[in-house]
Design an enzyme around this catalytic site. Structure first.
Site, PDB file in Angstrom:
ATOM      1  N   SER A 196       0.717  -1.157   0.036  1.00  0.00           N
ATOM      2  CA  SER A 196      -0.052   0.087  -0.083  1.00  0.00           C
ATOM      3  C   SER A 196       0.979   1.324   0.035  1.00  0.00           C
ATOM      4  CB  SER A 196      -0.889  -0.006   1.343  1.00  0.00           C
ATOM      5  OG  SER A 196      -1.967   1.018   0.839  1.00  0.00           O
ATOM      6  N   ASP A 359      -9.346  -3.402  -5.416  1.00  0.00           N
ATOM      7  CA  ASP A 359      -9.204  -4.329  -4.249  1.00  0.00           C
ATOM      8  C   ASP A 359     -10.075  -4.002  -2.987  1.00  0.00           C
ATOM      9  OD1 ASP A 359      -7.751  -2.277  -2.987  1.00  0.00           O
ATOM     10  OD2 ASP A 359      -5.915  -3.112  -2.910  1.00  0.00           O
ATOM     11  N   HIS A 391      -7.564  -5.322  -0.270  1.00  0.00           N
ATOM     12  CA  HIS A 391      -6.421  -4.613   0.142  1.00  0.00           C
ATOM     13  C   HIS A 391      -5.500  -5.111   1.215  1.00  0.00           C
ATOM     14  CE1 HIS A 391      -4.029  -0.890  -0.456  1.00  0.00           C
ATOM     15  NE2 HIS A 391      -4.230  -0.787   0.810  1.00  0.00           N
TER      16      HIS A 391
END
Ligand code: NAG
Ligand code: NAG
Ligand code: NAG
Ligand code: NAG
Ligand code: NAG
Ligand code: NAG
Length: 414
Positions: A196, A359, A391
């Site tokens: 991320s 996601d 995610h």
């Protein structure tokens, strides 16, 4: 005759021993049989933070003024009403538009523990509440393959509230950690894995190293769930806040802290990926696109947001090729917020959300923003999609672990 053969055998064995020994000393064989060590960069909220307070005033009588060091991120106790109000007060940042830097609120000191070891990026809560699992699933999978915590798998946490423009010391430390890891593992190249927001930091880092340095120290880079083109979710967070995911925190209260993070502004959708006429926010009065940030921040009552955006948007705006082999891994087929419709109460209510591909947090076009590197660098750029790979949950998914073990680290092919 038999005797002679044995003598030749013996000579042969002596010869082989000498050759292997020479290869080991020169590092040729050594390198091949060595595992590539791994350095883990966490994402937004993906590492522990410690705080200590020495304040002269507090906003509520029940908030503490003085404390020794305690875990501020993450400790479930911090989210319990009414103490969550103290948490939000302490975890915000304060922007100075002259120096264009952020600082802690008066009397608050926050540090990032555990640079180098993996413990503070494996679990967000030092007491290991199961929902605070982070890199632990991946680290366990690597350890099962012979990796050793702190030696062949290491962590590189940072203050995820800031953006790369305020992380100069972190990048120095990261460079030193990668070099140290390379040398302590018999001159073996390092695999950087990031998740991320960590991908924004990873890319910024690689974009600022010489090619010679990267060729020497970096085996490959694995961006997991990379939001390199931003995420519309950030726009909702600036407008109405977010409940930090799973916890019973009121979004509008959390907004007070979340808005102040330069890393939030860094994740605003990139203009290059969103069309000029593509409304991200729809209100009765007007619509807002990725080209309307100045008026958007003004209308949600947070003009500082536009200053943060101006500071951070140039940092990764080009999504420039990193110059190392890339194995991008991300989820798909998870409904992902894409457009927000507000009534007259804009922005102080939660909007109606229209979902699209992604996601669950990052929009698909952002997850795929790095595919342009296929034409921009000679090193391979490989994408691996996991259907249903949400995610955050994707970090615990064995499909992801197996891909990293087999394809990235190639542990089962030797
Ligand atoms: C706390 O702040 C006061 C006033 O600013 C200062 O005199 C004192 O040394 C500080 N204490 C600690 C432990 O930093
Ligand atoms: C800095 O912030 C102050 C107070 O919010 C504001 O009046 C001023 O215009 C800002 N300056 C810049 C350069 O943005
Ligand atoms: C914050 O705490 C760390 C760790 O205890 C300490 O090293 C540092 O000097 C402190 N910084 C400030 C500004 O008090
Ligand atoms: C890794 O380092 C941390 C912190 O220094 C330590 O607590 C932990 O025991 C170490 N783990 C191993 C496996 O050496
Ligand atoms: C806002 O966007 C919606 C959806 O794209 C569109 O139907 C509407 O006409 C737009 N409103 C304004 C004021 O531009
Ligand atoms: C991991 O992802 C695969 C592929 O989408 C899915 O079938 C599986 O259920 C996931 N496993 C876990 C433990 O989430």
């Amino acid at each position: 005759m038999l005797f002679l053969l044995k003598k030749i055998d013996l000579l042969f064995i002596v010869f082989v021993v000498i050759v292997v020994d020479t290869l080991l000393t020169t590092g040729t064989l050594h390198q091949q049989s060595k595992r590539n060590p791994v350095v883990l960069l966490p994402g937004d909220g993906g590492c522990q933070l410690r705080a200590s307070l020495n304040k002269s005033e507090v906003p509520h009588f029940y908030c503490k003024e003085h404390t020794s060091e305690y875990s501020i991120w993450l400790d479930v106790g911090e989210f319990v009403p009414p103490f969550v109000n103290c948490f939000i007060e302490n975890i915000r940042l304060v922007y100075d538009n002259t120096t264009r830097t952020s600082s802690f609120p008066p009397g608050v000191n926050i540090t990032v523990p555990g640079f180098g070891p993996t413990s503070t990026v494996e679990w967000l809560d030092p007491s290991h509440e199961s929902f605070t699992k982070y890199y632990v699933g991946l680290v366990n999978a690597l350890v099962a393959k012979g990796y050793v915590r702190n030696t062949t798998v290491r962590g590189a946490p940072y203050d995820f509230r800031r953006a790369p423009n305020e992380a100069a010391q972190y990048f120095k430390d990261l460079k030193a950690l990668i070099e140290e890891t390379y040398y302590m593992n018999g001159n073996t190249k390092v695999v950087m894995i990031s998740h991320s927001l960590g991908c924004m930091f990873g890319l910024y880092f690689l974009n600022h190293q010489d090619q010679d340095w990267k060729d020497k120290f970096i085996q490959s880079w694995v961006p997991i769930a990379p939001p390199l083109g931003g995420a519309t979710k950030i726009i909702r967070l600036y407008a109405s806040g977010d409940d930090f995911g799973v916890w019973a925190v009121e979004a509008l209260k959390a907004r007070k802290a979340q808005r102040t993070y330069p890393s939030s502004a860094l994740l605003a959708p990139l203009q290059r990926l969103w069309a000029k006429d593509e409304a991200i926010v729809i209100t009765p009065k007007r619509n807002y696109t990725a080209y309307d940030y100045q008026v958007f921040f003004n209308d949600v009552g947070y003009e500082t947001g536009y200053e943060l955006w101006k500071d951070t948007s140039p940092l990764n705006n080009e999504v420039k090729a990193p110059g190392v082999p890339v194995f991008s891994i991300h989820g798909k087929d998870v409904p992902t917020e894409e457009q927000y419709t507000y009534g007259d109460e804009f922005p102080d209510v939660q909007p109606k959300i229209k979902f699209g591909q992604g996601d669950g947090t990052v929009n698909m076009r952002s997850l795929k923003a790095l595919l342009k590197w296929k034409n921009e660098q000679k090193q391979p750029v490989i994408e691996y999609e996991i259907s249903g790979g949400e995610h955050l949950a994707i970090l615990q998914n064995s499909t992801l672990h197996d891909y990293i073990i087999n394809k990235v680290l190639q542990l089962n092919s030797t």
